[in-house]
Design a protein around this motif. Structure first.
Motif, PDB file in Angstrom:
ATOM      1  N   ALA A 224      -7.869   0.544  -1.301  1.00  0.00           N
ATOM      2  CA  ALA A 224      -6.708  -0.336  -1.437  1.00  0.00           C
ATOM      3  C   ALA A 224      -6.195  -0.640  -0.042  1.00  0.00           C
ATOM      4  N   LEU A 225      -5.677  -1.836   0.146  1.00  0.00           N
ATOM      5  CA  LEU A 225      -5.078  -2.228   1.415  1.00  0.00           C
ATOM      6  C   LEU A 225      -3.565  -2.049   1.326  1.00  0.00           C
ATOM      7  N   VAL A 226      -2.988  -1.455   2.365  1.00  0.00           N
ATOM      8  CA  VAL A 226      -1.547  -1.192   2.361  1.00  0.00           C
ATOM      9  C   VAL A 226      -0.955  -1.658   3.693  1.00  0.00           C
ATOM     10  N   PRO A 227      -0.499  -2.917   3.768  1.00  0.00           N
ATOM     11  CA  PRO A 227       0.188  -3.364   4.987  1.00  0.00           C
ATOM     12  C   PRO A 227       1.625  -2.849   5.023  1.00  0.00           C
ATOM     13  N   ILE A 228       2.065  -2.441   6.208  1.00  0.00           N
ATOM     14  CA  ILE A 228       3.470  -2.070   6.390  1.00  0.00           C
ATOM     15  C   ILE A 228       4.231  -3.347   6.751  1.00  0.00           C
ATOM     16  N   LEU A 229       5.241  -3.669   5.972  1.00  0.00           N
ATOM     17  CA  LEU A 229       6.049  -4.865   6.211  1.00  0.00           C
ATOM     18  C   LEU A 229       6.895  -4.682   7.471  1.00  0.00           C
ATOM     19  N   ARG A 230       7.057  -5.740   8.294  1.00  0.00           N
ATOM     20  CA  ARG A 230       6.531  -7.069   8.116  1.00  0.00           C
ATOM     21  C   ARG A 230       5.192  -7.276   8.797  1.00  0.00           C
ATOM     22  N   SER A 231       5.045  -6.648   9.948  1.00  0.00           N
ATOM     23  CA  SER A 231       3.966  -7.027  10.854  1.00  0.00           C
ATOM     24  C   SER A 231       2.575  -6.721  10.326  1.00  0.00           C
ATOM     25  N   GLY A 232       2.460  -5.754   9.409  1.00  0.00           N
ATOM     26  CA  GLY A 232       1.156  -5.454   8.831  1.00  0.00           C
ATOM     27  C   GLY A 232       0.551  -6.620   8.081  1.00  0.00           C
ATOM     28  N   LEU A 233       1.409  -7.561   7.654  1.00  0.00           N
ATOM     29  CA  LEU A 233       0.908  -8.751   6.964  1.00  0.00           C
ATOM     30  C   LEU A 233       0.003  -9.576   7.878  1.00  0.00           C
ATOM     31  N   GLY A 234       0.225  -9.496   9.193  1.00  0.00           N
ATOM     32  CA  GLY A 234      -0.590 -10.247  10.130  1.00  0.00           C
ATOM     33  C   GLY A 234      -2.030  -9.753  10.210  1.00  0.00           C
TER      34      GLY A 234
ATOM     35  N   GLY B  81       7.489  -1.078   2.810  1.00  0.00           N
ATOM     36  CA  GLY B  81       8.481  -1.604   3.743  1.00  0.00           C
ATOM     37  C   GLY B  81       9.210  -0.464   4.426  1.00  0.00           C
ATOM     38  N   LEU B  82       9.069  -0.378   5.747  1.00  0.00           N
ATOM     39  CA  LEU B  82       9.764   0.643   6.526  1.00  0.00           C
ATOM     40  C   LEU B  82      10.341   0.003   7.779  1.00  0.00           C
ATOM     41  N   PHE B  83      11.532   0.412   8.159  1.00  0.00           N
ATOM     42  CA  PHE B  83      12.076  -0.024   9.440  1.00  0.00           C
ATOM     43  C   PHE B  83      12.540   1.206  10.207  1.00  0.00           C
ATOM     44  N   ARG B  84      12.606   1.064  11.515  1.00  0.00           N
ATOM     45  CA  ARG B  84      13.001   2.174  12.369  1.00  0.00           C
ATOM     46  C   ARG B  84      14.482   2.080  12.657  1.00  0.00           C
ATOM     47  N   GLU B  85      15.232   3.108  12.276  1.00  0.00           N
ATOM     48  CA  GLU B  85      16.669   3.135  12.515  1.00  0.00           C
ATOM     49  C   GLU B  85      16.905   3.160  14.025  1.00  0.00           C
ATOM     50  N   PRO B  86      17.711   2.214  14.558  1.00  0.00           N
ATOM     51  CA  PRO B  86      17.793   2.022  16.013  1.00  0.00           C
ATOM     52  C   PRO B  86      18.281   3.226  16.800  1.00  0.00           C
ATOM     53  N   THR B  87      19.166   4.018  16.230  1.00  0.00           N
ATOM     54  CA  THR B  87      19.739   5.135  16.975  1.00  0.00           C
ATOM     55  C   THR B  87      18.825   6.357  16.966  1.00  0.00           C
ATOM     56  N   SER B  88      18.409   6.762  15.774  1.00  0.00           N
ATOM     57  CA  SER B  88      17.584   7.963  15.650  1.00  0.00           C
ATOM     58  C   SER B  88      16.102   7.697  15.857  1.00  0.00           C
ATOM     59  N   LEU B  89      15.696   6.409  15.748  1.00  0.00           N
ATOM     60  CA  LEU B  89      14.292   5.986  15.812  1.00  0.00           C
ATOM     61  C   LEU B  89      13.464   6.576  14.670  1.00  0.00           C
ATOM     62  N   GLN B  90      14.152   6.998  13.593  1.00  0.00           N
ATOM     63  CA  GLN B  90      13.452   7.554  12.438  1.00  0.00           C
ATOM     64  C   GLN B  90      13.200   6.467  11.395  1.00  0.00           C
TER      65      GLN B  90
ATOM     66  N   THR C 164       6.240   5.285  18.453  1.00  0.00           N
ATOM     67  CA  THR C 164       6.562   6.719  18.377  1.00  0.00           C
ATOM     68  C   THR C 164       5.674   7.438  17.373  1.00  0.00           C
ATOM     69  N   GLY C 165       5.104   6.670  16.438  1.00  0.00           N
ATOM     70  CA  GLY C 165       4.267   7.262  15.395  1.00  0.00           C
ATOM     71  C   GLY C 165       5.039   7.677  14.163  1.00  0.00           C
ATOM     72  N   ALA C 166       6.375   7.555  14.206  1.00  0.00           N
ATOM     73  CA  ALA C 166       7.191   8.017  13.083  1.00  0.00           C
ATOM     74  C   ALA C 166       6.947   7.190  11.827  1.00  0.00           C
ATOM     75  N   THR C 167       6.902   5.860  11.970  1.00  0.00           N
ATOM     76  CA  THR C 167       6.693   4.995  10.809  1.00  0.00           C
ATOM     77  C   THR C 167       5.310   5.213  10.215  1.00  0.00           C
ATOM     78  N   ALA C 168       4.289   5.258  11.069  1.00  0.00           N
ATOM     79  CA  ALA C 168       2.923   5.477  10.585  1.00  0.00           C
ATOM     80  C   ALA C 168       2.812   6.822   9.875  1.00  0.00           C
ATOM     81  N   SER C 169       3.429   7.860  10.436  1.00  0.00           N
ATOM     82  CA  SER C 169       3.378   9.187   9.829  1.00  0.00           C
ATOM     83  C   SER C 169       4.032   9.203   8.458  1.00  0.00           C
ATOM     84  N   ALA C 170       5.184   8.530   8.354  1.00  0.00           N
ATOM     85  CA  ALA C 170       5.884   8.477   7.069  1.00  0.00           C
ATOM     86  C   ALA C 170       5.034   7.753   6.027  1.00  0.00           C
ATOM     87  N   ALA C 171       4.387   6.657   6.437  1.00  0.00           N
ATOM     88  CA  ALA C 171       3.536   5.905   5.510  1.00  0.00           C
ATOM     89  C   ALA C 171       2.324   6.727   5.094  1.00  0.00           C
TER      90      ALA C 171
END
Length: 232
Positions: A81-91, A110-119, A155-162
């Motif tokens: 299965a293909l799993v793009p992370i929104l938004r940029s994974g659509l590219g 869909g994941l975004f990085r919280e600006p302060t904690s970068l989580q 940072t790898g945080a978003t990829a790790s969470a996914a």
């Protein structure tokens, strides 16, 4: 240059065309149309390398060529299965769909990085968690392999969470395909499950991230560049 301390499940492309296209993609002068084309082309090359390593072919029977000669037919296995992370994974999505010989399910995270904690913060997940009550028919079988698409691993945080989400869903292996990653981000993503069941394929690597969690020199915010939302 690739780090000598990267885990063995991180694979950085050495293709000269990928390196040249990355150089073009890095420029702030590259417009949205060219950004989209370059992300697609890099994903196509890196995706080709990744799929060659994680898929196999099995014979399915025989057919005849236009000259009436018999030949053995084949399909790729296992199912993915293909799993793009929104938004940029659509590219990157169309590139992988082009490579695969048959249509496969596409699930979005869909994941975004919280600006302060970068989580990472998850705001959308359409994985079919609902399991049917019948043991004889499953309209949403969990594939053995999920191909995760995210152009930048900073940072790898978003990829790790996914990755963790997909492993908890039940896939046996996550193949993460990216355009560019940082040294620390690639390590973090690759070691999310102790390197077990995770493979990372990336077009190139930069050494570090800045205080905002952006790769230096990097590519900027690929989602903003793809969808012309810079300065929002």
């Amino acid at each position: 240059m690739p780090s000598t301390s990267l885990p063995l499940n991180v694979h950085i492309s050495s293709h000269p065309c990928v390196r040249a296209k990355l150089s073009q993609l890095r420029s702030k002068e590259t417009n949205a149309r060219d950004t989209k084309a370059l992300v697609h082309e890099i994903a196509l090359i890196v995706g080709c390398e990744a799929l060659a390593a994680c898929l196999e072919n099995v014979p399915t029977g025989t057919a005849e060529s236009p000259l009436n000669y018999p030949y053995t037919t084949e399909i790729t296995t296992p199912h993915v299965a293909l799993v793009p992370i929104l938004r940029s994974g659509l590219g990157m999505l169309e590139a992988l769909q082009t490579l695969l010989p048959d249509p496969v399910p596409v699930h979005h995270l869909g994941l975004f990085r919280e600006p302060t904690s970068l989580q990472p913060v998850e705001y959308y997940n359409n994985l079919p968690y609902h399991r049917p009550t019948s043991v004889n028919h499953d309209p949403f079988p969990i594939p053995p392999i999920a191909i995760l698409l995210d152009p930048v691993i900073a940072t790898g945080a978003t990829a790790s969470a996914a990755i963790q989400t997909l492993l908890e869903w039940g896939v046996k292996k996550v193949v993460l395909i990216s355009v560019l990653g940082s040294d620390s981000g690639l390590k973090r993503a690759a070691e999310e499950n102790g390197t077990e069941g995770v493979e990372v394929w990336v077009g190139g690597m930069d050494g570090e991230v800045d205080a905002r969690g952006m790769i230096k020199p990097g590519l900027g915010d690929v989602g903003d560049r793809l969808f012309l939302t810079i300065g929002k």
